[in-house]
Design a protein around this motif. Structure first.
Motif, mmCIF file in Angstrom:
data_model
loop_
_atom_site.group_PDB
_atom_site.id
_atom_site.type_symbol
_atom_site.label_atom_id
_atom_site.label_comp_id
_atom_site.label_asym_id
_atom_site.label_seq_id
_atom_site.Cartn_x
_atom_site.Cartn_y
_atom_site.Cartn_z
ATOM 1 N N GLU A 101 57.873 28.302 39.082
ATOM 2 C CA GLU A 101 58.036 29.265 37.994
ATOM 3 C C GLU A 101 56.923 29.129 36.966
ATOM 4 O OE1 GLU A 101 59.620 32.403 35.858
ATOM 5 O OE2 GLU A 101 60.099 31.713 37.886
ATOM 6 N N GLN A 102 56.555 27.889 36.631
ATOM 7 C CA GLN A 102 55.493 27.677 35.653
ATOM 8 C C GLN A 102 54.164 28.232 36.145
ATOM 9 O OE1 GLN A 102 55.317 23.553 34.499
ATOM 10 N NE2 GLN A 102 57.355 23.552 33.610
ATOM 11 N N LEU A 103 53.826 27.957 37.403
ATOM 12 C CA LEU A 103 52.577 28.469 37.961
ATOM 13 C C LEU A 103 52.585 29.994 38.013
ATOM 14 C CD1 LEU A 103 51.867 25.970 40.891
ATOM 15 C CD2 LEU A 103 50.578 26.200 38.760
ATOM 16 N N TRP A 104 53.723 30.568 38.390
ATOM 17 C CA TRP A 104 53.869 32.027 38.468
ATOM 18 C C TRP A 104 53.672 32.667 37.104
ATOM 19 C CZ3 TRP A 104 54.341 36.928 39.682
ATOM 20 C CH2 TRP A 104 55.308 37.759 39.103
ATOM 21 N N GLN A 105 54.269 32.087 36.086
ATOM 22 C CA GLN A 105 54.151 32.670 34.755
ATOM 23 C C GLN A 105 52.720 32.599 34.233
ATOM 24 O OE1 GLN A 105 57.228 30.725 32.356
ATOM 25 N NE2 GLN A 105 58.485 32.542 32.569
ATOM 26 N N VAL A 106 52.074 31.443 34.393
ATOM 27 C CA VAL A 106 50.723 31.270 33.849
ATOM 28 C C VAL A 106 49.688 32.076 34.618
ATOM 29 C CG1 VAL A 106 48.866 29.588 33.463
ATOM 30 C CG2 VAL A 106 51.234 28.997 32.881
ATOM 31 N N SER A 107 49.799 32.086 35.947
ATOM 32 C CA SER A 107 48.760 32.703 36.771
ATOM 33 C C SER A 107 48.908 34.205 36.954
ATOM 34 C CB SER A 107 48.725 32.043 38.160
ATOM 35 O OG SER A 107 48.391 30.685 38.061
ATOM 36 N N LEU A 108 50.149 34.712 36.907
ATOM 37 C CA LEU A 108 50.330 36.118 37.270
ATOM 38 C C LEU A 108 51.267 36.903 36.346
ATOM 39 C CD1 LEU A 108 49.076 37.884 39.380
ATOM 40 C CD2 LEU A 108 50.923 37.296 40.950
ATOM 41 N N LYS A 109 52.459 36.375 36.066
ATOM 42 C CA LYS A 109 53.415 37.174 35.306
ATOM 43 C C LYS A 109 52.921 37.471 33.890
ATOM 44 C CE LYS A 109 58.198 37.459 33.724
ATOM 45 N NZ LYS A 109 59.532 36.801 33.677
ATOM 46 N N SER A 149 47.574 28.929 45.935
ATOM 47 C CA SER A 149 46.856 29.872 46.795
ATOM 48 C C SER A 149 47.538 31.236 46.811
ATOM 49 C CB SER A 149 46.767 29.325 48.222
ATOM 50 O OG SER A 149 46.071 28.100 48.266
ATOM 51 N N THR A 150 48.866 31.225 46.875
ATOM 52 C CA THR A 150 49.632 32.469 46.901
ATOM 53 C C THR A 150 49.410 33.275 45.629
ATOM 54 O OG1 THR A 150 51.338 31.458 48.287
ATOM 55 C CG2 THR A 150 51.963 33.435 47.054
ATOM 56 N N LEU A 151 49.418 32.601 44.495
ATOM 57 C CA LEU A 151 49.268 33.299 43.221
ATOM 58 C C LEU A 151 47.838 33.783 43.008
ATOM 59 C CD1 LEU A 151 51.546 30.979 41.089
ATOM 60 C CD2 LEU A 151 52.015 33.334 41.780
ATOM 61 N N LYS A 152 46.871 33.022 43.490
ATOM 62 C CA LYS A 152 45.483 33.488 43.404
ATOM 63 C C LYS A 152 45.293 34.719 44.294
ATOM 64 C CE LYS A 152 43.931 30.677 40.366
ATOM 65 N NZ LYS A 152 43.522 31.177 39.033
ATOM 66 N N GLY A 153 45.954 34.728 45.452
ATOM 67 C CA GLY A 153 45.944 35.928 46.278
ATOM 68 C C GLY A 153 46.632 37.081 45.577
ATOM 69 N N GLY A 154 47.679 36.771 44.818
ATOM 70 C CA GLY A 154 48.372 37.795 44.039
ATOM 71 C C GLY A 154 47.474 38.407 42.974
ATOM 72 N N GLN A 155 46.617 37.588 42.365
ATOM 73 C CA GLN A 155 45.672 38.128 41.384
ATOM 74 C C GLN A 155 44.737 39.141 42.029
ATOM 75 O OE1 GLN A 155 43.761 34.640 39.742
ATOM 76 N NE2 GLN A 155 45.391 34.282 38.252
ATOM 77 N N GLU A 156 44.301 38.836 43.249
ATOM 78 C CA GLU A 156 43.415 39.761 43.959
ATOM 79 C C GLU A 156 44.139 41.070 44.276
ATOM 80 O OE1 GLU A 156 41.554 37.951 47.323
ATOM 81 O OE2 GLU A 156 40.966 36.144 46.222
ATOM 82 N N ALA A 157 45.388 40.965 44.719
ATOM 83 C CA ALA A 157 46.172 42.166 45.030
ATOM 84 C C ALA A 157 46.437 42.979 43.772
ATOM 85 C CB ALA A 157 47.485 41.770 45.705
ATOM 86 N N PHE A 158 46.733 42.302 42.681
ATOM 87 C CA PHE A 158 46.971 42.986 41.417
ATOM 88 C C PHE A 158 45.724 43.751 40.974
ATOM 89 C CE2 PHE A 158 46.545 42.905 36.742
ATOM 90 C CZ PHE A 158 47.626 43.710 36.401
ATOM 91 N N ALA A 159 44.565 43.111 41.074
ATOM 92 C CA ALA A 159 43.322 43.763 40.659
ATOM 93 C C ALA A 159 43.072 45.024 41.480
ATOM 94 C CB ALA A 159 42.142 42.798 40.793
ATOM 95 N N LYS A 160 43.317 44.955 42.791
ATOM 96 C CA LYS A 160 43.110 46.127 43.645
ATOM 97 C C LYS A 160 44.007 47.291 43.226
ATOM 98 C CE LYS A 160 41.864 43.551 47.834
ATOM 99 N NZ LYS A 160 42.315 43.188 49.199
ATOM 100 N N ALA A 161 45.272 46.973 42.956
ATOM 101 C CA ALA A 161 46.236 48.028 42.632
ATOM 102 C C ALA A 161 46.068 48.556 41.209
ATOM 103 C CB ALA A 161 47.659 47.504 42.836
ATOM 104 N N TYR A 162 45.984 47.636 40.243
ATOM 105 C CA TYR A 162 45.915 48.046 38.842
ATOM 106 C C TYR A 162 44.606 48.782 38.549
ATOM 107 C CZ TYR A 162 46.504 47.698 33.760
ATOM 108 O OH TYR A 162 46.638 47.964 32.417
ATOM 109 N N ALA A 163 43.537 48.395 39.240
ATOM 110 C CA ALA A 163 42.256 49.074 39.038
ATOM 111 C C ALA A 163 42.376 50.562 39.321
ATOM 112 C CB ALA A 163 41.190 48.453 39.936
#
Length: 240
Positions: A101-109, A149-163
């Motif tokens: 949860e901590q990693l999820w909140q800091v890296s993505l949420k 690794s999962t959350l860093k991949g999530g950042q990439e997916a977020f950038a693709k979609a939000y862009a």
């Protein structure tokens, strides 16, 4: 005058980003969680070097649910650099729900929620910029760092979609994906582990934080206006 918010300005890459952007004429909001003295010293140095620009230090826990403490003082935001976060070296079976949860909140949420709340400010100039400092593990994955690794991949997916959502507002969203960088985060390696890693990197060295910052500096500049929704590796040719 342009204003950038740097999340994680107390880290090695975050500090390097602050110094690089300041040299390019940006005024900065420098965020930290615990290392107040480090960031306040940074802003003092920048104030002396660039007296015509503004530099603020902002304390905020990225694990919090409420964001007004961080967002309220931001009167202008033209760019956001997400350089905060860390990793946990554990097998997935040994990683607790709380750690996830901590990693999820800091890296993505929290970054996603900040983009929600700051989108109107980013859109004002029609040249808004969002840059995540991700990792090559976002695409390659890493054992012992499955959540990271999962959350860093999530950042990439977020950038693709939000862009795609904010392109018409003039906002670009990109990810810088470093390989191995010479930061405090990697000081736990033994000499043998470091030598083995370096031998796998074609350029035969780790990246310096300043090299990551230079790429971030380009991506928040006007010169990068046609780059969005993409992840740019900066790994010295390292194929993980």
């Amino acid at each position: 005058m342009k204003y950038a918010l740097i999340l994680g300005a107390s880290g090695d890459i975050g500090q390097a980003c602050a110094q690089s952007l300041a040299a390019s004429g940006w005024s900065l909001y420098c965020h930290y969680h615990q290392q107040a003295e480090k960031v306040k010293n940074l802003t003092k140095v920048l104030e002396k070097e660039y007296p015509k620009q503004d530099f603020f230090s902002l304390q905020f826990d990225m694990r919090q649910e409420e964001l007004p403490t961080l967002v309220a003082p931001l009167f202008q935001v033209d760019a956001i650099v997400f350089a905060s976060g860390g990793t946990i070296y554990k097998l997935l079976t040994e990683t607790s729900s709380e750690e996830m949860e901590q990693l999820w909140q800091v890296s993505l949420k929290t970054p996603m929620r900040l983009c929600q709340q700051l989108q109107p400010k980013l859109a004002q100039s029609k040249q808004g910029r969002i840059v995540f400092v991700g990792s090559v593990y976002g695409s390659a994955g890493s054992a012992m760092e499955v959540v990271y690794s999962t959350l860093k991949g999530g950042q990439e997916a977020f950038a693709k979609a939000y862009a795609q959502e904010v392109a018409t507002l003039g906002i670009t969203v990109n990810v810088v994906a470093p390989g191995a960088v010479n930061t405090q985060m990697n000081q736990e390696w033994t000499r043998e582990e470091r030598a083995e890693l370096v031998s796998d990197i074609p350029l035969r060295r780790l990246a310096e934080p300043e090299e990551i910052a230079d790429l971030v500096d380009f991506l928040v500049s006007e010169k990068s206006a046609y780059i969005t929704g993409t992840t740019i590796p900066i790994s010295g040719g390292w194929k993980v």
